[in-house]
Design a protein around this motif. Structure first.
Motif, PDB file in Angstrom:
ATOM      1  N   UNK A  42       0.845  -1.199   0.000  1.00 32.18           N
ATOM      2  CA  UNK A  42       0.000   0.000   0.000  1.00 32.18           C
ATOM      3  C   UNK A  42       0.879   1.247   0.000  1.00 32.18           C
ATOM      4  N   UNK A  43       1.941   1.234   0.803  1.00 32.67           N
ATOM      5  CA  UNK A  43       2.849   2.385   0.831  1.00 32.67           C
ATOM      6  C   UNK A  43       3.542   2.559  -0.517  1.00 32.67           C
ATOM      7  N   UNK A  44       3.917   1.462  -1.156  1.00 36.20           N
ATOM      8  CA  UNK A  44       4.519   1.533  -2.486  1.00 36.20           C
ATOM      9  C   UNK A  44       3.534   2.156  -3.470  1.00 36.20           C
ATOM     10  N   UNK A  45       2.280   1.784  -3.365  1.00 41.31           N
ATOM     11  CA  UNK A  45       1.251   2.334  -4.243  1.00 41.31           C
ATOM     12  C   UNK A  45       1.108   3.848  -4.040  1.00 41.31           C
ATOM     13  N   UNK A  46       1.152   4.303  -2.796  1.00 39.68           N
ATOM     14  CA  UNK A  46       1.073   5.730  -2.502  1.00 39.68           C
ATOM     15  C   UNK A  46       2.253   6.471  -3.130  1.00 39.68           C
ATOM     16  N   UNK A  47       3.447   5.923  -2.935  1.00 37.22           N
ATOM     17  CA  UNK A  47       4.645   6.553  -3.509  1.00 37.22           C
ATOM     18  C   UNK A  47       4.525   6.613  -5.031  1.00 37.22           C
ATOM     19  N   UNK A  57      10.836   6.064 -12.903  1.00 37.73           N
ATOM     20  CA  UNK A  57      11.907   5.393 -13.627  1.00 37.73           C
ATOM     21  C   UNK A  57      13.058   5.029 -12.691  1.00 37.73           C
ATOM     22  N   UNK A  58      13.400   5.941 -11.763  1.00 41.55           N
ATOM     23  CA  UNK A  58      14.454   5.650 -10.784  1.00 41.55           C
ATOM     24  C   UNK A  58      14.062   4.459  -9.912  1.00 41.55           C
ATOM     25  N   UNK A  59      12.817   4.454  -9.469  1.00 38.38           N
ATOM     26  CA  UNK A  59      12.358   3.333  -8.639  1.00 38.38           C
ATOM     27  C   UNK A  59      12.448   2.022  -9.413  1.00 38.38           C
ATOM     28  N   UNK A  60      12.016   2.042 -10.663  1.00 35.75           N
ATOM     29  CA  UNK A  60      12.054   0.824 -11.471  1.00 35.75           C
ATOM     30  C   UNK A  60      13.486   0.353 -11.703  1.00 35.75           C
ATOM     31  N   UNK A  61      14.406   1.281 -11.913  1.00 37.42           N
ATOM     32  CA  UNK A  61      15.804   0.921 -12.081  1.00 37.42           C
ATOM     33  C   UNK A  61      16.338   0.255 -10.822  1.00 37.42           C
ATOM     34  N   UNK A  62      16.023   0.816  -9.664  1.00 32.56           N
ATOM     35  CA  UNK A  62      16.478   0.231  -8.391  1.00 32.56           C
ATOM     36  C   UNK A  62      15.844  -1.120  -8.141  1.00 32.56           C
ATOM     37  N   UNK A  63      14.573  -1.246  -8.477  1.00 36.53           N
ATOM     38  CA  UNK A  63      13.915  -2.543  -8.332  1.00 36.53           C
ATOM     39  C   UNK A  63      14.547  -3.577  -9.250  1.00 36.53           C
ATOM     40  N   UNK A  64      14.801  -3.169 -10.493  1.00 41.09           N
ATOM     41  CA  UNK A  64      15.424  -4.086 -11.440  1.00 41.09           C
ATOM     42  C   UNK A  64      16.789  -4.556 -10.939  1.00 41.09           C
ATOM     43  N   UNK A  65      17.547  -3.641 -10.354  1.00 43.38           N
ATOM     44  CA  UNK A  65      18.853  -3.993  -9.824  1.00 43.38           C
ATOM     45  C   UNK A  65      18.758  -4.888  -8.589  1.00 43.38           C
ATOM     46  N   UNK A  66      17.669  -4.740  -7.855  1.00 42.66           N
ATOM     47  CA  UNK A  66      17.539  -5.468  -6.598  1.00 42.66           C
ATOM     48  C   UNK A  66      16.941  -6.859  -6.724  1.00 42.66           C
ATOM     49  N   UNK A  67      16.274  -7.125  -7.844  1.00 45.03           N
ATOM     50  CA  UNK A  67      15.622  -8.445  -7.977  1.00 45.03           C
ATOM     51  C   UNK A  67      16.341  -9.372  -8.905  1.00 45.03           C
TER      52      UNK A  67
END
Length: 67
Positions: A42-47, A57-67
């Motif tokens: 839910x917090x991710x959805x708010x952000x 795009x920054x969040x997606x890049x970090x997620x891609x790097x983290x998974x």
């Protein structure tokens, strides 16, 4: 039972200051309990909903790097 997790999480965190939100997030991550995952979602959805395309795009890049 019909439980609206989004509404419950937002109600429980309503009015929290930055430090309180940080404590909630850190506690949920360190605790590692599966029951905390919907709240973090839910917090991710708010952000996500409050972010501009560049930040998304920054969040997606970090997620891609983290998974």
């Amino acid at each position: 039972m019909d439980l609206d997790i989004r509404r419950a999480v937002l109600h429980n965190l309503h009015g929290n200051k930055k430090n309180e939100l940080q404590e909630t997030i850190v506690d949920a991550i360190h605790n590692g309990e599966e029951k905390m995952l919907p709240g973090l979602g839910v917090l991710m959805e708010v952000i996500w909903n409050k972010s501009d395309p560049a930040f998304r795009d920054q969040m997606l890049t970090r997620l891609e790097q983290g998974v």
